[in-house]
Scaffold this motif. Structure first.
Motif, PDB file in Angstrom:
ATOM      1  N   GLY A 106     -36.444 -48.655 -71.935  1.00 33.03           N
ATOM      2  CA  GLY A 106     -35.881 -49.236 -73.152  1.00 33.03           C
ATOM      3  C   GLY A 106     -36.944 -49.903 -74.013  1.00 33.03           C
ATOM      4  N   SER A 107     -37.901 -50.556 -73.367  1.00 32.13           N
ATOM      5  CA  SER A 107     -38.994 -51.202 -74.105  1.00 32.13           C
ATOM      6  C   SER A 107     -39.837 -50.183 -74.852  1.00 32.13           C
ATOM      7  CB  SER A 107     -39.890 -51.990 -73.146  1.00 32.13           C
ATOM      8  OG  SER A 107     -39.175 -53.041 -72.564  1.00 32.13           O
ATOM      9  N   ARG A 108     -40.093 -49.050 -74.228  1.00 33.39           N
ATOM     10  CA  ARG A 108     -40.884 -48.005 -74.902  1.00 33.39           C
ATOM     11  C   ARG A 108     -40.145 -47.468 -76.127  1.00 33.39           C
ATOM     12  NH1 ARG A 108     -42.150 -46.864 -69.565  1.00 33.39           N
ATOM     13  NH2 ARG A 108     -40.604 -45.213 -69.413  1.00 33.39           N
ATOM     14  N   VAL A 109     -38.835 -47.255 -75.988  1.00 36.01           N
ATOM     15  CA  VAL A 109     -38.039 -46.783 -77.129  1.00 36.01           C
ATOM     16  C   VAL A 109     -38.082 -47.810 -78.256  1.00 36.01           C
ATOM     17  CG1 VAL A 109     -35.691 -46.218 -77.903  1.00 36.01           C
ATOM     18  CG2 VAL A 109     -36.538 -45.319 -75.721  1.00 36.01           C
ATOM     19  N   LEU A 110     -37.845 -49.076 -77.915  1.00 37.04           N
ATOM     20  CA  LEU A 110     -37.870 -50.132 -78.931  1.00 37.04           C
ATOM     21  C   LEU A 110     -39.254 -50.251 -79.567  1.00 37.04           C
ATOM     22  CD1 LEU A 110     -36.512 -52.481 -80.448  1.00 37.04           C
ATOM     23  CD2 LEU A 110     -37.265 -53.961 -78.579  1.00 37.04           C
ATOM     24  N   ASN A 111     -40.304 -50.172 -78.782  1.00 33.93           N
ATOM     25  CA  ASN A 111     -41.666 -50.290 -79.322  1.00 33.93           C
ATOM     26  C   ASN A 111     -41.960 -49.215 -80.358  1.00 33.93           C
ATOM     27  OD1 ASN A 111     -42.319 -52.580 -77.904  1.00 33.93           O
ATOM     28  ND2 ASN A 111     -43.337 -51.490 -76.244  1.00 33.93           N
ATOM     29  N   ARG A 112     -41.507 -47.987 -80.093  1.00 38.28           N
ATOM     30  CA  ARG A 112     -41.719 -46.914 -81.077  1.00 38.28           C
ATOM     31  C   ARG A 112     -40.961 -47.214 -82.378  1.00 38.28           C
ATOM     32  NH1 ARG A 112     -41.550 -43.804 -76.391  1.00 38.28           N
ATOM     33  NH2 ARG A 112     -39.344 -43.313 -76.635  1.00 38.28           N
ATOM     34  N   MET A 113     -39.717 -47.671 -82.241  1.00 40.50           N
ATOM     35  CA  MET A 113     -38.925 -47.998 -83.429  1.00 40.50           C
ATOM     36  C   MET A 113     -39.565 -49.150 -84.202  1.00 40.50           C
ATOM     37  SD  MET A 113     -35.131 -47.790 -81.704  1.00 40.50           S
ATOM     38  CE  MET A 113     -34.209 -48.076 -83.206  1.00 40.50           C
ATOM     39  N   LEU A 114     -39.969 -50.185 -83.469  1.00 41.49           N
ATOM     40  CA  LEU A 114     -40.582 -51.353 -84.089  1.00 41.49           C
ATOM     41  C   LEU A 114     -41.890 -50.978 -84.790  1.00 41.49           C
ATOM     42  CD1 LEU A 114     -40.571 -54.409 -84.588  1.00 41.49           C
ATOM     43  CD2 LEU A 114     -41.632 -54.693 -82.346  1.00 41.49           C
ATOM     44  N   ALA A 115     -42.695 -50.154 -84.152  1.00 36.82           N
ATOM     45  CA  ALA A 115     -43.966 -49.727 -84.762  1.00 36.82           C
ATOM     46  C   ALA A 115     -43.705 -48.992 -86.078  1.00 36.82           C
ATOM     47  CB  ALA A 115     -44.751 -48.847 -83.793  1.00 36.82           C
ATOM     48  N   ASP A 116     -42.730 -48.093 -86.091  1.00 37.22           N
ATOM     49  CA  ASP A 116     -42.389 -47.380 -87.325  1.00 37.22           C
ATOM     50  C   ASP A 116     -41.932 -48.350 -88.417  1.00 37.22           C
ATOM     51  OD1 ASP A 116     -42.987 -44.965 -86.112  1.00 37.22           O
ATOM     52  OD2 ASP A 116     -40.883 -44.452 -85.701  1.00 37.22           O
ATOM     53  N   ASP A 117     -41.062 -49.290 -88.043  1.00 33.59           N
ATOM     54  CA  ASP A 117     -40.562 -50.247 -89.025  1.00 33.59           C
ATOM     55  C   ASP A 117     -41.665 -51.170 -89.538  1.00 33.59           C
ATOM     56  OD1 ASP A 117     -37.991 -49.217 -88.951  1.00 33.59           O
ATOM     57  OD2 ASP A 117     -37.293 -50.646 -87.444  1.00 33.59           O
ATOM     58  N   LEU A 118     -42.555 -51.605 -88.644  1.00 34.47           N
ATOM     59  CA  LEU A 118     -43.661 -52.475 -89.075  1.00 34.47           C
ATOM     60  C   LEU A 118     -44.616 -51.729 -90.004  1.00 34.47           C
ATOM     61  CD1 LEU A 118     -44.469 -54.467 -85.819  1.00 34.47           C
ATOM     62  CD2 LEU A 118     -43.329 -55.296 -87.898  1.00 34.47           C
ATOM     63  N   ARG A 119     -44.865 -50.460 -89.725  1.00 33.61           N
ATOM     64  CA  ARG A 119     -45.707 -49.671 -90.643  1.00 33.61           C
ATOM     65  C   ARG A 119     -45.088 -49.647 -92.036  1.00 33.61           C
ATOM     66  NH1 ARG A 119     -47.377 -46.767 -86.244  1.00 33.61           N
ATOM     67  NH2 ARG A 119     -45.502 -45.510 -86.064  1.00 33.61           N
TER      68      ARG A 119
END
Length: 135
Positions: A106-119
């Motif tokens: 779940g953390s890996r999924v969230l990290n990918r989403m968060l990285a996209d949103d932060l970009r």
């Protein structure tokens, strides 16, 4: 599976002093031109349903952040935004439980989403809420 009965938890609004200090912090960060990202982490679907006044919490958070162009709210604690019903994404949580924790998966999924949103946020540098409807 949703049990027929489980404990639900009321949202307790912030006392005035905490909200005032939070606003002062946001004012300082705005003055210093710091981009602020407030993140609502995903909870297991049972926990999400048990905290049934989540909308009120998010509305309070939005009201506090709204005056600041540098503040962004990322709300991943919504079934249409994150798969809250996927048990593989959580270590714990459930109906009648106040919080939950993401698993490694779940953390890996969230990290990918968060990285996209932060970009996206850092590329545009203007305040808005993602995943949250503003009133």
């Amino acid at each position: 599976q949703r049990p027929p009965r489980f404990r639900k938890f009321h949202y307790v609004p912030f006392p005035g002093g905490e909200g005032e200090w939070f606003l002062k912090l946001l004012q300082e960060l705005e003055r210093d031109r710091v981009t602020v990202v407030l993140v609502s982490l995903p909870n297991h679907i049972g926990t999400h349903v048990s905290n049934f006044q989540r909308r009120e919490f998010m509305a309070d958070l939005g009201r506090l952040a709204r005056p600041f162009a540098n503040v962004h709210i990322l709300d991943y604690n919504r079934p249409e935004r994150f798969d809250l019903g996927n048990d593989e994404y959580f270590l714990d949580g459930g109906y009648g439980v106040t919080n939950s924790h993401l698993s490694d998966k779940g953390s890996r999924v969230l990290n990918r989403m968060l990285a996209d949103d932060l970009r996206e946020i850092l590329g545009q540098r203007s305040g808005r809420a993602r995943g949250q409807k503003r009133r």
